[in-house]
Design an enzyme around this catalytic site. Structure first.
Site, PDB file in Angstrom:
ATOM      1  N   HIS A 101      -3.542 -24.874 -39.859  1.00 16.51           N
ATOM      2  CA  HIS A 101      -4.148 -23.716 -39.187  1.00 16.51           C
ATOM      3  C   HIS A 101      -5.678 -23.790 -39.247  1.00 16.51           C
ATOM      4  O   HIS A 101      -6.359 -23.746 -38.221  1.00 16.51           O
ATOM      5  CB  HIS A 101      -3.647 -22.418 -39.835  1.00 16.51           C
ATOM      6  CG  HIS A 101      -4.230 -21.179 -39.240  1.00 16.51           C
ATOM      7  ND1 HIS A 101      -3.540 -20.391 -38.349  1.00 16.51           N
ATOM      8  CD2 HIS A 101      -5.446 -20.586 -39.386  1.00 16.51           C
ATOM      9  CE1 HIS A 101      -4.303 -19.388 -37.970  1.00 16.51           C
ATOM     10  NE2 HIS A 101      -5.471 -19.477 -38.588  1.00 16.51           N
ATOM     11  N   GLU A 102      -6.200 -23.903 -40.459  1.00 18.17           N
ATOM     12  CA  GLU A 102      -7.660 -23.923 -40.618  1.00 18.17           C
ATOM     13  C   GLU A 102      -8.254 -25.149 -39.927  1.00 18.17           C
ATOM     14  O   GLU A 102      -9.349 -25.097 -39.384  1.00 18.17           O
ATOM     15  CB  GLU A 102      -8.053 -23.890 -42.100  1.00 18.17           C
ATOM     16  CG  GLU A 102      -7.581 -22.643 -42.858  1.00 18.17           C
ATOM     17  CD  GLU A 102      -7.902 -21.324 -42.166  1.00 18.17           C
ATOM     18  OE1 GLU A 102      -8.878 -21.255 -41.408  1.00 18.17           O
ATOM     19  OE2 GLU A 102      -7.140 -20.360 -42.360  1.00 18.17           O
ATOM     20  N   HIS A 105      -8.884 -24.440 -36.300  1.00 17.81           N
ATOM     21  CA  HIS A 105     -10.201 -23.816 -36.077  1.00 17.81           C
ATOM     22  C   HIS A 105     -11.288 -24.893 -36.137  1.00 17.81           C
ATOM     23  O   HIS A 105     -12.250 -24.870 -35.370  1.00 17.81           O
ATOM     24  CB  HIS A 105     -10.495 -22.777 -37.172  1.00 17.81           C
ATOM     25  CG  HIS A 105      -9.700 -21.513 -37.063  1.00 17.81           C
ATOM     26  ND1 HIS A 105      -9.679 -20.747 -35.921  1.00 17.81           N
ATOM     27  CD2 HIS A 105      -8.919 -20.857 -37.964  1.00 17.81           C
ATOM     28  CE1 HIS A 105      -8.907 -19.675 -36.136  1.00 17.81           C
ATOM     29  NE2 HIS A 105      -8.428 -19.725 -37.361  1.00 17.81           N
ATOM     30  N   HIS A 108     -11.656 -26.785 -32.966  1.00 17.62           N
ATOM     31  CA  HIS A 108     -12.340 -25.925 -31.989  1.00 17.62           C
ATOM     32  C   HIS A 108     -13.863 -25.993 -32.216  1.00 17.62           C
ATOM     33  O   HIS A 108     -14.645 -26.020 -31.264  1.00 17.62           O
ATOM     34  CB  HIS A 108     -11.815 -24.488 -32.178  1.00 17.62           C
ATOM     35  CG  HIS A 108     -11.994 -23.588 -31.006  1.00 17.62           C
ATOM     36  ND1 HIS A 108     -11.738 -22.246 -31.085  1.00 17.62           N
ATOM     37  CD2 HIS A 108     -12.413 -23.808 -29.738  1.00 17.62           C
ATOM     38  CE1 HIS A 108     -11.978 -21.690 -29.908  1.00 17.62           C
ATOM     39  NE2 HIS A 108     -12.388 -22.612 -29.072  1.00 17.62           N
TER      40      HIS A 108
HETATM   41 ZN   LIG Z   1      -7.144 -18.300 -38.232  1.00 18.67          ZN
END
Ligand SMILES: [Zn+2]
Length: 311
Positions: A101-102, A105, A108
């Site tokens: 998940h991290e 980011h 991105h």
């Molecule tokens: Zn998040």
């Protein structure tokens, strides 16, 4: 996580020991693009410490910007137990998902290609920012990726297929309840924040009851995740009218992953397309249009419902 990113986006990672860190356990990686040019620095702070906030998060130390001629410097923070002599740090499947998940980011932020730092990378609307991160979670269970990391810590054997099937099967456990309590809370949040200026609410509980009835979320056996009187996200923490955002991002991430599944999954071509059309855009275009251009149509809730085992 690095393996999946390499397969999708062609990027590679090299440990840098010559760069200052704020704690000796923090690792620094230089990130290289497919053509060998440097893209970013990535700090990873894996372990729990007494003076460290709980949870996990990604942050930019330095935002990418063509105006300021800066490349991204990103940190990923976790709270995993530190390995000790003879005892490796074995993490749960939830922790694996958090790591992906991290790192979503992070991707991105890594692929940001903007002039202005205020529009760079993850500086997007709240109901979009969790899309790349939640999207990246899907790769944790991809069979090629899983075989690369899910190995027995003593024998090195790859996780048996029966166990993988069990994880996949268990993923839909209790999803109906969890999804309903989230939807109830999100609806409640929105209704508090769409009251007219002349509204005069004197009875919070009855407002809540009617609000839940209006949206079909008044189920005695599934109360909203937070009641109005202690629903911190409604009033502070910056979520006002935005509690729906994680769920909306989930619609988008499942639909984006469905596109990958329809087009051969984990390939460089697919990853490049996602990078070019979504991850590198920052906040420079209408995000609904960005998504639609990638997916080829408006977002559809079907992949989310299927993924939760509700369809
Ligand atoms: Zn998040």
């Amino acid at each position: 996580m690095f393996y999946a990113a390499n397969k999708l986006y062609g990027i590679t990672f090299k440990v840098r020991k010559d760069i200052p860190v704020y704690n000796p356990d923090v690792k620094v990686y230089e990130v290289f693009d497919q053509d060998g040019s440097d893209l970013a620095l990535l700090y990873i702070d894996f372990y729990k410490r007494d003076n460290k906030n709980g949870g996990a998060w990604m942050n930019n130390f330095v935002d990418q910007s063509k105006l300021l001629n800066t490349k991204p410097v990103i940190v990923n923070v976790f709270n995993y137990p530190k390995p000790t002599e003879g005892h490796p740090s074995l993490i749960s499947y939830d922790d694996v998902t958090t790591m992906f998940h991290e790192f979503g980011h992070t991707l991105h932020g890594l692929f940001a290609n903007q002039t202005y730092p205020s529009l760079s990378g993850t500086a997007v609307a709240r109901d979009f920012v969790e899309m790349p991160s939640q999207f990246n979670e899907h790769w944790a269970l991809d069979s090629t990726v899983l075989k690369n990391y899910a190995k027995h810590y003593k024998t090195g054997d790859v996780m048996p297929q029966e166990l993988i099937d069990k994880i996949k099967k268990a993923a839909s456990f209790n999803q109906g309840y969890m999804f309903t309590e989230l939807l109830a809370a999100a609806n409640l949040d929105m209704q508090w924040h769409t009251l007219g200026t002349n509204s005069n609410i004197t009875d919070v509980d009855s407002f809540e009851k009617i609000a839940l009835q209006k949206t079909g979320c008044d189920l005695s056996y599934v109360p909203p995740r937070y009641r109005s009187s202690y629903f911190l996200h409604i009033w502070s923490n910056g979520y006002s009218a935005g509690y729906y955002a994680y769920t909306w991002s989930e619609v988008l991430d499942n639909d984006a992953f469905a596109w990958f599944q329809e087009h051969g999954g984990l390939t460089r071509e697919n990853g490049q397309r996602f990078r070019d059309m979504v991850l590198s855009k920052g906040n420079t275009e209408d995000l609904a249009k960005v998504f639609k251009a990638f997916r080829g149509k408006d977002p559809d809730i079907t992949p989310l419902l299927k993924n939760k085992g509700l369809l």
